[in-house]
Write an enzyme that holds these catalytic residues in place. Structure first.
Site, PDB file in Angstrom:
ATOM      1  N   GLY A 177       0.740  -1.260   0.000  1.00 52.16           N
ATOM      2  CA  GLY A 177       0.000   0.000   0.000  1.00 52.16           C
ATOM      3  C   GLY A 177       0.768   1.309   0.000  1.00 52.16           C
ATOM      4  O   GLY A 177       0.133   2.358  -0.047  1.00 52.16           O
ATOM      5  N   GLY A 179       2.725   2.601  -2.343  1.00 46.30           N
ATOM      6  CA  GLY A 179       3.102   3.053  -3.682  1.00 46.30           C
ATOM      7  C   GLY A 179       2.439   4.348  -4.121  1.00 46.30           C
ATOM      8  O   GLY A 179       1.339   4.689  -3.681  1.00 46.30           O
ATOM      9  N   CYS A 182      -0.776   3.603  -5.929  1.00 43.25           N
ATOM     10  CA  CYS A 182      -1.463   2.479  -5.302  1.00 43.25           C
ATOM     11  C   CYS A 182      -2.660   3.002  -4.523  1.00 43.25           C
ATOM     12  O   CYS A 182      -2.556   4.028  -3.858  1.00 43.25           O
ATOM     13  CB  CYS A 182      -0.462   1.833  -4.356  1.00 43.25           C
ATOM     14  SG  CYS A 182      -1.206   0.688  -3.234  1.00 43.25           S
TER      15      CYS A 182
END
Ligand code: 5GP
Length: 346
Positions: A177, A179, A182
Site C-alpha cells: 500500500g 506506492g 497504489c
C-alpha cells in the site's frame, strides 16, 4: 479485535540524526554493496536499487541506463517472448529480473524463455504475499530454478518474511500500500507504515541470511536513504523513475489556448483500470481497481535523476560517517519528527 499500540513509522515520520565522523567528502563513500544470496551462493555487486516491474518503468531501455549506475531493473511481465529471449541472451541479464505473477500464462512464457536464454534473477510478484498458494509457488520456483536469485513478495511482517525465505526466496519484497499510484489502503483499509515494515522484515530476513527489498513509497532521495538506514538491502522505485526518456508510455501535452504546452508522461498502477484494460480487457467483476493513473512531468534522461539519487545517498553517508553502504543501518539513529520539511515555498 486487537489494537497494537507500538508506534509504526513511515518515511515522513523520521529524520536521520547526524553523527561525528572523520569522513572528508562524499567522494570518499562507497555506495556499492556485495551480496551473496542465501539459496544460490551467487554473488552480486552494485548499487542496490531496482526499477519496479511496472510497464512504464520496468523497461529494457531502463535496464540499460541503470546498468551504467550498477543498478537493476525488474522487467515488466508484458514483453513478448522473443524480445525477452533476445534481451536475456544478450549478456546484459545480470542487471535484470524476469518478473512473473501467479497466472499459468506467465509461467508458460517464463519456461519458454528459459529454454532459449539464461535467466539468473527472478521476481515473483503478487499484491498479497500472505497466501499459502504463494508460498508454494516460491517453493516450486526454487525447485525448478536452483541457481537463480529469487525475489518474492509483497509482505510487510516478519513472520511472512521468514516463511518466504524458508520457502526459497533470496530477497523478500516489502510493501503493501505505500506506492505512489497504489490505492490499496484506500480501497481495503489494509497496509503497514513502510519504514516499520522494512525495519521488521529486514530483521527477520537477516536472521535467516535472507535480504529485503523496500518496495514503494520513496518520493525523494532522502526516503531511499531512510530505507537503507532501516535495513533495506535493495530499494525498488516506481514513481521516482517515471517521466524519463527510458520509460515506455503515452506522452501527453498540456494545451494552452490551442497551443501545445508542457510535456508529460502517463504513469499508472499495475492494478489500475488503465493496466487492466490494456492487458486483460477490463476490470474483472470480482475485483476493484487498486491503482490510479496519473500524468508525470517529463524529466529527460534518467541519468540526471540517478545522479540526484546517488548524490543524496552519498551525502547521507557523510552526515552519519558511514564509509560503505553496508554500515548505514549500524550508524543510523532515527529521530521521530512532527514535520520534516520547510514548506514555505511549496
Ligand atoms: P512507488 O515507487 O511508485 O511509490 O511504488 C512502486 C510500487 O508500487 C511497485 O513496485 C508495486 O509494488 C506497487 N504498485 C504498482 N502498481 C500498483 C497498483 O496498481 N496497486 C498497488 N496496490 N500497488 C502497486
Amino acid at each position: 479485535m486487537r489494537i497494537e499500540n507500538e508506534p509504526k513509522l513511515d518515511f515522513k515520520d523520521v529524520l536521520i540524526r547526524p553523527k561525528r565522523s572523520t569522513l572528508g567528502s562524499r567522494a570518499e563513500v562507497e555506495i556499492e554493496r556485495a551480496f551473496r544470496f542465501a539459496h544460490t551462493g551467487r554473488e552480486w555487486r552494485g548499487f542496490p536499487m531496482i526499477a519496479a516491474n511496472m510497464d512504464v518503468v520496468g523497461t529494457i531501455p531502463m535496464a540499460r541506463a541503470l546498468a551504467r549506475h550498477g543498478a537493476l531493473v525488474a522487467l515488466h511481465k508484458h514483453y513478448p517472448e522473443d524480445l525477452l529471449v533476445d534481451f536475456f541472451a544478450s549478456g546484459e541479464p545480470q542487471h535484470a529480473f524476469y518478473s512473473l505473477g501467479t497466472a499459468e500464462a506467465d509461467w508458460e512464457k517464463f519456461r519458454a524463455v528459459k529454454r532459449r536464454a539464461p535467466i539468473g534473477m527472478i521476481c515473483l510478484d503478487v499484491a498479497n504475499g500472505y497466501t499459502e498458494k504463494f508460498v508454494e509457488m516460491v517453493a516450486q520456483a526454487r525447485d525448478e530454478n536452483p541457481d537463480a536469485v529469487i525475489m518474492a513478495g509483497n509482505v510487510v511482517t516478519g513472520d511472512m518474511t521468514e516463511a518466504l525465505v524458508l520457502a526459497g526466496a533470496d530477497i523478500v519484497k516489502v510493501g503493501i500500500g505505500p506506492g505512489s499510484v497504489c490505492t490499496t489502503r484506500k480501497m481495503t483499509g489494509v497496509g503497514y507504515p513502510q519504514l516499520s515494515a522494512v525495519i521488521e522484515c529486514a530483521d527477520a530476513a537477516h536472521g535467516l541470511k535472507g535480504l529485503v527489498c523496500a518496495d514503494g513509497g520513496c518520493t525523494v532521495p532522502g526516503d531511499i536513504a531512510k530505507a537503507y538506514g532501516g535495513g533495506a538491502d535493495f530499494v525498488m522505485l516506481g514513481g521516482m523513475l517515471a517521466g524519463h526518456d527510458e520509460c515506455e508510455g503515452e506522452i501527453v501535452y498540456d494545451e494552452i489556448d490551442g497551443e501545445r504546452g508542457a510535456k508529460s508522461m502517463v504513469f499508472y498502477g499495475m492494478s489500475s483500470d488503465t493496466a487492466m484494460k490494456k492487458y486483460s480487457g477490463g476490470v474483472a467483476h470480482y475485483r476493484a481497481s487498486e491503482g490510479k493513473t496519473v500524468e508525470v512531468a517529463y524529466r529527460g534522461p534518467v541519468d540526471d535523476t540517478m545522479q540526484e539519487i546517488t548524490g543524496g545517498v552519498r551525502s547521507m553517508m557523510t552526515y552519519i560517517g558511514a564509509t560503505r553502504l553496508k554500515e548505514v543501518p549500524k550508524r543510523t539513529t532515527f529521530v521521530m519528527v512532527g514535520a520534516q520539511l520547510n514548506t514555505v515555498f511549496g
